[in-house]
Design a protein around this motif. Structure first.
Motif, mmCIF file in Angstrom:
data_model
loop_
_atom_site.group_PDB
_atom_site.id
_atom_site.type_symbol
_atom_site.label_atom_id
_atom_site.label_comp_id
_atom_site.label_asym_id
_atom_site.label_seq_id
_atom_site.Cartn_x
_atom_site.Cartn_y
_atom_site.Cartn_z
ATOM 1 N N VAL A 111 1.637 -5.023 3.843
ATOM 2 C CA VAL A 111 0.576 -5.225 4.820
ATOM 3 C C VAL A 111 0.030 -6.644 4.710
ATOM 4 C CG1 VAL A 111 -1.673 -4.359 5.572
ATOM 5 C CG2 VAL A 111 -0.031 -2.797 4.563
ATOM 6 N N SER A 151 -4.765 -9.165 7.633
ATOM 7 C CA SER A 151 -5.461 -8.567 8.772
ATOM 8 C C SER A 151 -5.219 -7.067 8.890
ATOM 9 C CB SER A 151 -5.032 -9.261 10.066
ATOM 10 O OG SER A 151 -3.646 -9.055 10.293
ATOM 11 N N GLY A 152 -4.297 -6.526 8.092
ATOM 12 C CA GLY A 152 -4.060 -5.084 8.109
ATOM 13 C C GLY A 152 -2.856 -4.639 8.908
ATOM 14 N N SER A 153 -2.136 -5.575 9.526
ATOM 15 C CA SER A 153 -0.957 -5.166 10.285
ATOM 16 C C SER A 153 0.227 -4.956 9.338
ATOM 17 C CB SER A 153 -0.619 -6.189 11.369
ATOM 18 O OG SER A 153 -0.383 -7.449 10.790
ATOM 19 N N GLU A 188 0.837 -1.196 0.000
ATOM 20 C CA GLU A 188 0.000 0.000 0.000
ATOM 21 C C GLU A 188 0.871 1.245 0.000
ATOM 22 O OE1 GLU A 188 -2.587 -0.191 3.382
ATOM 23 O OE2 GLU A 188 -3.862 -1.714 2.462
#
Length: 80
Positions: free
Chosen positions: A44, A47-49, A31
């Protein structure tokens, strides 16, 4: 997706430098964000971590090239 990558070309004074951030494992993505004069490129997980981040001064960035992994549908269309 594994294989997503972003190339960043940065002005380093008398020369340019190229950096690459690649999604190294399945399920990860890359991202990009521009905030307060800083370009931030992050790998990333699902889960977005955030796994790792590269930060560059926006005034020094010459090019930011996002190269997603080609999907199977595109390859089938090219074969005809």
């Amino acid at each position: 997706m594994k294989g997503d990558r972003v190339e960043i070309v940065v002005d380093a004074g008398d020369t340019t430098r190229t950096y690459e951030v690649v999604a190294t494992r399945a399920g990860r993505r890359v991202e990009t964000a521009v905030r307060r004069g800083v370009v931030e490129v992050s790998e990333v997980t699902r889960s977005g971590s955030v796994v790792r981040t590269a930060r560059f001064m926006a005034t020094r960035v010459l090019a930011l090239v996002e190269q997603p992994v080609p999907t199977g549908d595109v390859e089938d269309d090219e074969r005809g």
